[in-house]
Scaffold this active site. Structure first.
Site, mmCIF file in Angstrom:
data_model
loop_
_atom_site.group_PDB
_atom_site.id
_atom_site.type_symbol
_atom_site.label_atom_id
_atom_site.label_comp_id
_atom_site.label_asym_id
_atom_site.label_seq_id
_atom_site.Cartn_x
_atom_site.Cartn_y
_atom_site.Cartn_z
ATOM 1 N N HIS A 118 -79.583 -58.543 -14.187
ATOM 2 C CA HIS A 118 -79.469 -58.830 -14.900
ATOM 3 C C HIS A 118 -78.059 -58.116 -16.624
ATOM 4 O O HIS A 118 -77.807 -57.975 -17.467
ATOM 5 C CB HIS A 118 -80.684 -59.327 -16.533
ATOM 6 C CG HIS A 118 -81.644 -59.505 -16.138
ATOM 7 N ND1 HIS A 118 -82.427 -59.395 -16.905
ATOM 8 C CD2 HIS A 118 -82.443 -60.680 -15.776
ATOM 9 C CE1 HIS A 118 -84.211 -59.439 -16.144
ATOM 10 N NE2 HIS A 118 -83.665 -60.866 -15.708
ATOM 11 N N CYS A 129 -61.241 -66.199 -18.785
ATOM 12 C CA CYS A 129 -61.430 -65.828 -17.373
ATOM 13 C C CYS A 129 -61.827 -64.781 -16.521
ATOM 14 O O CYS A 129 -61.583 -64.520 -15.512
ATOM 15 C CB CYS A 129 -59.625 -65.626 -17.176
ATOM 16 S SG CYS A 129 -59.838 -63.566 -17.570
ATOM 17 N N CYS A 158 -59.458 -60.468 -24.354
ATOM 18 C CA CYS A 158 -58.972 -60.008 -23.148
ATOM 19 C C CYS A 158 -57.643 -59.276 -22.261
ATOM 20 O O CYS A 158 -56.412 -60.474 -23.424
ATOM 21 C CB CYS A 158 -59.233 -61.045 -22.283
ATOM 22 S SG CYS A 158 -58.186 -61.179 -20.620
ATOM 23 N N THR A 199 -92.389 -53.504 -17.340
ATOM 24 C CA THR A 199 -92.229 -54.801 -17.415
ATOM 25 C C THR A 199 -93.253 -55.768 -17.475
ATOM 26 O O THR A 199 -94.476 -55.552 -17.452
ATOM 27 C CB THR A 199 -91.437 -55.907 -15.880
ATOM 28 O OG1 THR A 199 -90.669 -56.591 -16.705
ATOM 29 C CG2 THR A 199 -92.263 -55.584 -15.056
ATOM 30 N N ALA A 242 -94.524 -44.157 -17.475
ATOM 31 C CA ALA A 242 -94.158 -43.894 -16.161
ATOM 32 C C ALA A 242 -93.629 -42.588 -15.949
ATOM 33 O O ALA A 242 -93.836 -42.216 -15.505
ATOM 34 C CB ALA A 242 -93.102 -45.278 -16.149
#
Ligand code: BV8
Ligand code: ZN
Length: 262
Positions: A118, A129, A158, A199, A242
């Site tokens: 992602h 561009c 940009c 997730t 985790a």
């Protein structure tokens, strides 16, 4: 603590995929997508902000949200789960991290093969561009970024075409980067063990990957404090954070692993 079949599968694995979502960064202090947002953002739904429509309708708001998140990530540290995922590289021939996350905490923890499905907060580009944009300062182009820019933050222009710079992430309704998606497919088809960590398994097509691993004969291990609906495709469901469970599992499988930080 851990099923012996999981320990053996990990010890014998030659190719491991670590598939992660926002929960893998939660213990670093980064809110997950489905946690209620706090502060200025509490009145916004991330899924609404993470769209091209929101960006083009209100570029200052969306750019401010991403710059706030980039600042947050810059100020945070990888947690013990990121470090354990990286230390897997010391015990397994091939370890690839396939992440939905747009932070760089896996890389900062030492993972050397990270596939960003992602995109990344750190690789903005021109919405006209597509030229990459280089941040000139540690945060929003050198300007000190307030904690939560109340009045929005205009995206930089940009340097090639003066177009509006956009975050280098994949928004809802946008296609995943082809190269990364193809590579993720190959890694998942060939792996011996796939970890699905942090997730909610609701965002497609990424959420398909653990099911594909299961279909390819890999051992699928989920690490999550909550149910996710993936349980039917999981051989080992480790319920908890985790940052605690992955270091403990590695210590059980590879006893010479330095013990996880207490
Ligand atoms: C696309 C970048 C083709 C931006 C993100 C079927 C097929 C294809 C598409 C779709 C489909 N069905 C619907 C779609 C459309 C859509 C989609 O999936 N919508 C969902 C909401 C239904 N998909 C797309 O639009 C994708 N593009 O399909 O392209 C296409 C093109 C054009 C037209 C049609 C199709 C693009 C999706 C990418 C969106 N961008 N991120 C940004 O970051 O701002 S997704 C975003 O959600 C993040 O990447 C996030 O990682 C991801 C998934 O969320 P999770 O990571 O799972 O995070 P969540 O908060 O949900 O859950 C956290 C979990 O952690 C929880 O389970 C919690 O219990 C756990 N946890 C908490 N603490 C811990 C923990 N676990 C472990 N330890 C802890 N301590
Ligand atoms: Zn441009």
């Amino acid at each position: 603590m851990f099923d012996s079949s999981l320990i053996i599968a990990l010890q014998q694995a030659r190719r491991v995929v670590v598939f992660t979502g926002a929960g893998a960064s939660a213990e670093s202090g980064i809110p997950t997508f489905r946690d209620a947002l706090t502060g200025l953002w509490e009145n916004f739904d991330p899924a609404q902000l993470a769209t091209p429509e929101a960006y083009f309708a209100n570029p200052d708001l969306v750019w401010a949200w991403y710059e706030w998140r980039r600042q947050l990530v810059t100020d945070c540290q990888p947690n013990a789960g990121h470090v354990a995922a990286a230390s897997l590289q010391d015990h397994v021939d091939q370890v690839a991290v396939v992440t939905q996350n747009v932070d760089d905490l896996h890389e900062r923890a030492g993972s050397s093969d990270v596939v960003h499905l992602h995109g990344s907060l750190h690789h903005p580009y021109c919405s006209s561009c597509s030229q990459p944009h280089n941040f000139s300062g540690a945060v929003a182009d050198g300007a000190p970024l307030v904690a939560e820019p109340k009045d929005g933050l205009p995206p930089p222009a940009c340097t090639y075409c003066d177009g509006m710079i956009r975050p280098g992430v994949v928004w809802f309704g946008e296609s995943l980067p082809q190269a990364e998606w193809q590579r993720a497919h190959r890694l998942v088809a060939d792996c011996d063990v796939l970890f699905s960590i942090g997730t909610s398994s609701v965002v497609y097509p990424a959420a398909d990957l653990p099911r594909r691993a299961h279909a390819s004969g890999a051992q699928v291990v989920q690490i999550n404090p909550s149910e996710t609906g993936l349980e039917d495709w999981v051989h080992h469901n480790l319920v908890g954070p985790a940052g605690r469970l992955l270091p403990q599992l590695l210590q059980a499988a590879f006893p010479d692993e330095p013990s996880p930080a207490a």
